[in-house]
Design an enzyme around this catalytic site. Structure first.
Site, PDB file in Angstrom:
ATOM      1  N   ARG A  57      50.513  38.189  42.471  1.00 55.61           N
ATOM      2  CA  ARG A  57      49.301  37.651  43.099  1.00 55.61           C
ATOM      3  C   ARG A  57      49.413  36.146  43.292  1.00 55.61           C
ATOM      4  O   ARG A  57      48.986  35.612  44.324  1.00 55.61           O
ATOM      5  CB  ARG A  57      48.061  38.008  42.263  1.00 55.61           C
ATOM      6  CG  ARG A  57      46.765  37.657  42.973  1.00 55.61           C
ATOM      7  CD  ARG A  57      45.538  38.213  42.291  1.00 55.61           C
ATOM      8  NE  ARG A  57      45.312  37.592  40.996  1.00 55.61           N
ATOM      9  CZ  ARG A  57      44.385  38.002  40.124  1.00 55.61           C
ATOM     10  NH1 ARG A  57      43.595  39.027  40.419  1.00 55.61           N
ATOM     11  NH2 ARG A  57      44.228  37.395  38.971  1.00 55.61           N
ATOM     12  N   LYS A 156      43.482  32.940  45.123  1.00 58.75           N
ATOM     13  CA  LYS A 156      43.144  32.364  43.821  1.00 58.75           C
ATOM     14  C   LYS A 156      43.616  30.908  43.827  1.00 58.75           C
ATOM     15  O   LYS A 156      44.673  30.568  43.306  1.00 58.75           O
ATOM     16  CB  LYS A 156      43.782  33.179  42.698  1.00 58.75           C
ATOM     17  CG  LYS A 156      43.074  32.965  41.393  1.00 58.75           C
ATOM     18  CD  LYS A 156      43.320  34.073  40.426  1.00 58.75           C
ATOM     19  CE  LYS A 156      42.883  33.707  39.030  1.00 58.75           C
ATOM     20  NZ  LYS A 156      41.492  33.279  38.878  1.00 58.75           N
ATOM     21  N   GLU A 189      30.911  39.239  43.691  1.00 53.34           N
ATOM     22  CA  GLU A 189      31.556  39.268  42.367  1.00 53.34           C
ATOM     23  C   GLU A 189      30.823  38.298  41.449  1.00 53.34           C
ATOM     24  O   GLU A 189      29.825  37.698  41.832  1.00 53.34           O
ATOM     25  CB  GLU A 189      33.036  38.885  42.484  1.00 53.34           C
ATOM     26  CG  GLU A 189      33.255  37.541  43.166  1.00 53.34           C
ATOM     27  CD  GLU A 189      34.718  37.129  43.324  1.00 53.34           C
ATOM     28  OE1 GLU A 189      35.609  37.771  42.750  1.00 53.34           O
ATOM     29  OE2 GLU A 189      34.949  36.134  44.031  1.00 53.34           O
TER      30      GLU A 189
END
Ligand code: PMP
Length: 297
Positions: A57, A156, A189
């Protein structure tokens, strides 16, 4: 450099520095522009949980930023393991950061020839010790998640101001954690967690098209649901749907699995962890204790 007073050491660009001396330049674009990517990873009993998935990721996030990480994935994995060995940590929280590196005061990434890699291994505590037993309180904050064609949390990146603003709102209201809505008003989220609800024995969770991060813990929860034969649907969730859910919980590396007992002063379900959440938390605990789920240090 030798660690002072048994201080933990931090990896920066291939060298180890005592925690108190682990520093990067004020000209690093990670600081000046939030230009960089990161991962938060946990080590349980000497095994780094889903390390390969986190590294994958990290490289995906970097790819979107056209940030070329100067280590292969294997080298990155070895660097994480080596840092943990040096610190003799068995149960830790690992923060892996890649910044754009040193540049000038303009934001152009082309002025930054060499990204910096930082590996911090330490511990973390995000919530009160009774959070897993009693659940936590949450609220929707006024700050919306960026749309997917902006600095979306699918990446991210070091841009976490959106989450920080939401957290400030929760703090100001004496609530444990914030819930973030996306630009159309659907639930995206938490500030650093994915969210699930339970309705009539089935699980529902928002898609990443809300601008939410594809959580590695959420993926584990998806596998637990399949194992327990609990139907899971990925779909847009309205605030109404969580207010009227039977159960709700957060998932994330740092937070792990934590039940939500309240949203904007509305009690969720029975106001404490429900049967499906509890069953899934038990399975989750088994998975994090399974050494085959990660990389041995
Ligand atoms: N959403 C955001 C915005 C996050 O920062 C995190 C933490 N990495 C998560 C969700 C949960 O992801 P994971 O389960 O991979 O830690």
């Amino acid at each position: 450099m030798k660690p002072l007073n048994n201080e933990l050491v931090v990896y920066i660009d291939g060298k180890y520095y005592p925690k108190s001396e682990a520093k990067i330049s004020v000209f690093d674009h990670g600081l000046l522009y939030g230009d960089g990517v990161f991962e938060g990873i946990r080590e349980y009993n000497g095994v780094v949980f889903k390390l390969k998935e986190h590294i994958d990721r990290l490289y995906r996030s970097a790819h979107v930023l056209t940030l070329k990480i100067p280590l292969t994935k294997d080298e990155m994995l070895s660097a994480v393991v080596e840092t943990l060995r040096k610190n003799k940590l068995k149960d830790s929280y690992i923060r892996l950061v890649v910044t754009r590196g040193l540049g000038d005061l303009g934001l152009d990434p082309r002025k930054c020839p060499k990204p910096s890699i930082i590996i911090i291994t330490d511990t973390i505590s995000l919530h009160a010790t009774d959070a897993k037993d009693n659940g936590i309180t949450t609220m929707f904050s006024w700050v919306r998640r960026n749309p997917v064609d902006a600095t979306s949390h699918e990446i991210k990146s070091l841009n976490y101001l959106n989450s920080v603003l939401a957290k400030i709102e929760a703090n100001a209201n004496g609530v444990d954690e914030a819930l973030c809505l996306e630009s159309n008003g659907y639930i995206a989220e938490g500030v650093g967690e994915n969210v699930f609800i339970v309705k009539k024995g089935e699980l529902l969770t928002p898609p990443t098209s809300t601008g939410a991060l594809a959580g590695i813990t959420a993926e584990v929860v998806t596998q637990i649901a399949a194992k327990l034969k609990i139907k899971l649907t990925v779909t847009n969730l309205t605030p109404f749907m969580i207010f009227t859910a039977d159960e709700a919980f957060f998932t994330g590396t740092a937070m792990e699995m934590v039940p939500i007992r309240e949203v904007n002063k509305r009690q969720i379900g029975i106001g404490k962890p429900g049967p499906i959440t509890k069953k899934m938390m038990t399975e989750f605990q088994k998975i994090i204790e399974d050494p085959s789920q990660g990389t041995k240090v």
